[in-house]
Write an enzyme that holds these catalytic residues in place. Structure first.
Site, short mmCIF file in Angstrom:
data_model
loop_
_atom_site.label_atom_id
_atom_site.label_comp_id
_atom_site.label_asym_id
_atom_site.label_seq_id
_atom_site.Cartn_x
_atom_site.Cartn_y
_atom_site.Cartn_z
N LYS A 191 -7.49 1.51 -2.98
CA LYS A 191 -6.69 0.62 -1.77
C LYS A 191 -6.44 1.66 -1.14
O LYS A 191 -7.23 1.18 0.00
CB LYS A 191 -5.26 -0.67 -2.10
CG LYS A 191 -4.50 -0.80 -0.88
CD LYS A 191 -4.72 -1.63 0.05
CE LYS A 191 -4.85 -2.38 1.11
NZ LYS A 191 -4.79 -3.48 2.19
N LYS A 224 -0.94 6.50 8.19
CA LYS A 224 -0.03 6.57 7.14
C LYS A 224 -1.40 6.00 6.27
O LYS A 224 -1.35 6.91 5.49
CB LYS A 224 0.70 5.09 6.95
CG LYS A 224 1.51 5.07 6.10
CD LYS A 224 1.58 4.31 4.89
CE LYS A 224 1.71 2.66 5.39
NZ LYS A 224 1.05 2.03 3.72
N THR A 241 1.07 -1.08 -0.33
CA THR A 241 -0.01 0.44 0.13
C THR A 241 0.61 0.93 -0.06
O THR A 241 2.10 1.69 0.36
CB THR A 241 -0.79 -0.37 1.09
OG1 THR A 241 -1.63 -1.08 0.96
CG2 THR A 241 -1.50 1.25 1.49
#
Length: 287
Positions: free
Chosen positions: A170, A239, A94
């Site tokens: 995602k 994040k 990711t």
């Protein structure tokens, strides 16, 4: 069966590599620390001495933790100069939309194929070979990766010909999970204050209005206030939230809930819970 390398052997990478070995593929593995690679050698994989050696394989799957790890390993190290001509690199991490664009450009400049293929599913799902794979890139390149995807996933979702399209999907998926966790925590706290059993209330929601792994799994964790072992840490959650906010800003689309969640995650990290499961953000809600 084909030859494939797996670079990055955290929980997800180990599960992916092990399933590929069991399916009969010739698997080459590399990890910064030697322990996980040695474990997989015992399962039948071959350990690469360097990333460059791994890139000698025709297909490379990388499963690294974030933008910095990916850029340091592949883009800033000069290792692409040593890659096998025509090799395909499938990035399953990711990462940011910006990094996905940079990676596609730099791989193309070196004559290498590049596909983005982040996944939905935690380590136990990877171990079961049941990941949902979000793939984007040139269709012919995705076709080359598909035999490996069929081993590690239950479905490949083809999301476009530009790799960053998979990364956008995602991070937005993870953004929605964070929203669900926050709203679940709020609802459980009110129900509990009113005298309801939090576990029973969470089960009610996941069995009726919101069936599925997000509400059932996180509902139980929130009700029990159980945040270890962490399937996905609060630090990683923050994040990914920032990646979603950046992706939205690039399209000039606001994410109001995301701005609220930014403060929730920042306070959670400041309180020392970065290594706990990201369901711990609900502890910011009075209980």
């Amino acid at each position: 069966m084909g030859e494939v390398a797996v670079v990055g052997l955290g929980g997800m990478g180990r599960a992916i590599a092990r399933n590929l070995v069991r399916a009969g593929h010739e698997v080459v593995v590399w990890n910064r620390s030697p322990g996980p690679a040695e474990e997989l050698v015992g399962d039948g994989a071959r350990r690469a001495g360097s990333v460059a050696e791994a890139l000698a394989c025709p297909v490379v799957l990388s499963v690294l933790s974030d933008d910095n790890a990916f850029a340091e390993t592949f883009l800033d190290s000069g290792v692409l100069d040593q890659a096998r001509p025509g090799a395909l690199h499938v990035n399953m991490a990711t990462v940011s939309v910006e990094l996905a664009r940079r990676a596609a450009e730099e791989h193309g400049a070196h004559g290498l194929g590049y596909v983005a293929a982040p996944v939905f599913g935690r380590v136990p799902v990877a171990e079961a070979g049941a990941l949902n794979i979000l793939a984007a890139g040139e269709p012919g390149l995705v076709d080359r990766a598909q035999p490996f995807f069929e081993v590690i996933g239950q479905r490949t979702w083809r999301l476009g010909e530009r790799p960053e399209q998979a990364n956008t999907a995602k991070v937005l998926g993870n953004y929605l999970i964070a929203c669900a966790i926050q709203s679940l925590g709020e609802a459980v706290s009110v129900a509990e204050a009113a005298g309801a059993d939090p576990g029973e209330f969470a089960e009610l929601l996941s069995s009726t209005l919101f069936p599925g792994p997000v509400y059932s799994g996180y509902g139980t964790m929130i009700a029990e206030r159980r945040y270890q072992p962490a399937g996905f840490t609060a630090a990683l959650g923050r994040k990914d939230l920032h990646l979603a906010l950046d992706a939205a800003a690039a399209q000039q689309v606001p994410l109001p809930f995301g701005e609220l969640l930014r403060g929730v995650f920042d306070q959670t990290i400041a309180d020392g819970h970065g290594a706990d499961d990201w369901a711990v953000i609900t502890e910011q809600q009075p209980r």
